[in-house]
Design an enzyme around this catalytic site. Structure first.
Site, short mmCIF file in Angstrom:
data_model
loop_
_atom_site.label_atom_id
_atom_site.label_comp_id
_atom_site.label_asym_id
_atom_site.label_seq_id
_atom_site.Cartn_x
_atom_site.Cartn_y
_atom_site.Cartn_z
N LYS A 20 47.44 49.18 43.75
CA LYS A 20 46.79 48.15 44.55
C LYS A 20 47.33 46.77 44.22
CE LYS A 20 43.92 46.23 47.40
NZ LYS A 20 42.45 46.24 47.24
N SER A 77 43.11 37.94 51.60
CA SER A 77 42.20 36.93 51.07
C SER A 77 42.95 35.72 50.52
CB SER A 77 41.31 37.54 49.99
OG SER A 77 42.09 38.04 48.91
N GLU A 127 44.34 32.95 43.92
CA GLU A 127 44.41 33.92 42.82
C GLU A 127 45.86 34.31 42.54
OE1 GLU A 127 40.52 36.62 42.62
OE2 GLU A 127 41.67 36.99 44.44
#
Length: 297
Positions: free
Chosen positions: A179, A248, A260
């Site tokens: 992921k 995101s 992030e």
């Protein structure tokens, strides 16, 4: 650690948090919901319907009287320090803290704020995005993957019978890194300002595959068991996705929020250096993402 109908709290009713809150509310297990804004309600929309979770979202940790059985953290990694007061009030020695965040470092990031509570990392496998009207649009069936540990049973108890599936993985490290590779290459959307449709370009495909192979080498050094086919599988997934599918980190860039970049991209560069692995593409991508997030300029 089995607990029928555990007391559940959720911090961060964004896209992922709203999805989990709605899944619980739909089966009569509405969690306590905490966040920065006192939303009067949360709304999850999906093909064929919607779920409305009544509010308001609680904004003061002073209102918390007792620890709970399970806390879902659904804020970005850049917001962990800011939710420390909620964690202090909600967590006891037996509270399981399930971290619904990107990356492979959830336990290390959250541990300083939970005073010994067991921390459960999770891989989130569903695209959900906040809409201009503050509702959340869920574009696929929600699913979480958790390590196969005793703590994971608390989450299974909470989410059993909901629309959110939970898988347990004996080799969680490999799944988490797979992921992470997907998230890392999605960071290229920030640098182009484009969505998933950009991966149909031959030049972007070539760059993405080279970057993914670099990330794969680092993942294997960290103990992930992933085959050579993984980079192509990830690109195939982006090429099958709707052209307007975002991520995101792109949404945060458009909104001018901190990115992030470190847990999604910087981690590959950092761990590559720790293992003596060259990361020439990361050495370009990471500074650009960091500057897009933090400036100056």
């Amino acid at each position: 650690m089995k607990s029928e109908n555990p007391a559940v709290a959720l911090i961060g009713p964004g896209a992922i948090g709203t999805t989990i809150a709605a899944a619980l509310h739909e089966v009569g297990r509405t969690p306590m919901i905490y966040g920065r804004s006192a939303h009067s309600r949360l709304e999850l929309r999906f093909e064929g319907g919607n779920i409305v979770v009544p509010g308001p979202v609680q904004t003061s940790p002073a209102e918390i009287k007792n620890p709970v059985d399970l806390v879902f953290i659904a804020v970005k990694s850049t917001q962990i320090e800011a939710i420390a007061p909620w964690l202090a009030a909600l967590c006891g020695a037996n509270t399981v803290v399930c971290v619904l965040q990107n990356g492979v470092e959830q336990q290390a990031l959250v541990a300083p704020y939970v005073s010994g509570s067991p921390i459960l990392p999770a891989v989130v496998w569903f695209p959900a995005q906040r809409e201009p009207d503050a509702s959340v649009w869920l574009r696929a069936k929600p699913r979480l993957t958790l390590p196969d540990t005793a703590e994971a049973r608390r989450v299974l108890d909470a989410l059993h019978g909901t629309r959110c599936a939970v898988d347990l993985a004996a080799d969680f490290t490999s799944i988490a890194w797979r992921k992470l590779l997907q998230n890392a290459v999605a960071g290229l959307m920030v640098l182009s300002g484009r969505r998933a449709g950009m991966y149909s370009r031959a030049d972007i495909t070539a760059l993405s595959l080279a970057y993914l192979r670099e990330c794969l080498t680092v993942a294997r050094a960290e103990g992930a068991i992933l085959g050579d086919e993984i980079p192509q599988e990830i690109i195939d997934g982006f090429q099958r996705a709707p052209a307007d599918l975002g991520t995101s980190i792109l949404a945060d860039r458009v909104a001018g929020f901190p990115l992030e970049w470190d847990i999604r991209n910087g981690v590959v560069q950092r761990m590559g250096r720790a293992h003596g692995i060259p990361t020439p593409i990361s050495d370009v991508v990471v500074p650009l993402l960091a500057a897009a997030s933090d400036g100056p300029g």
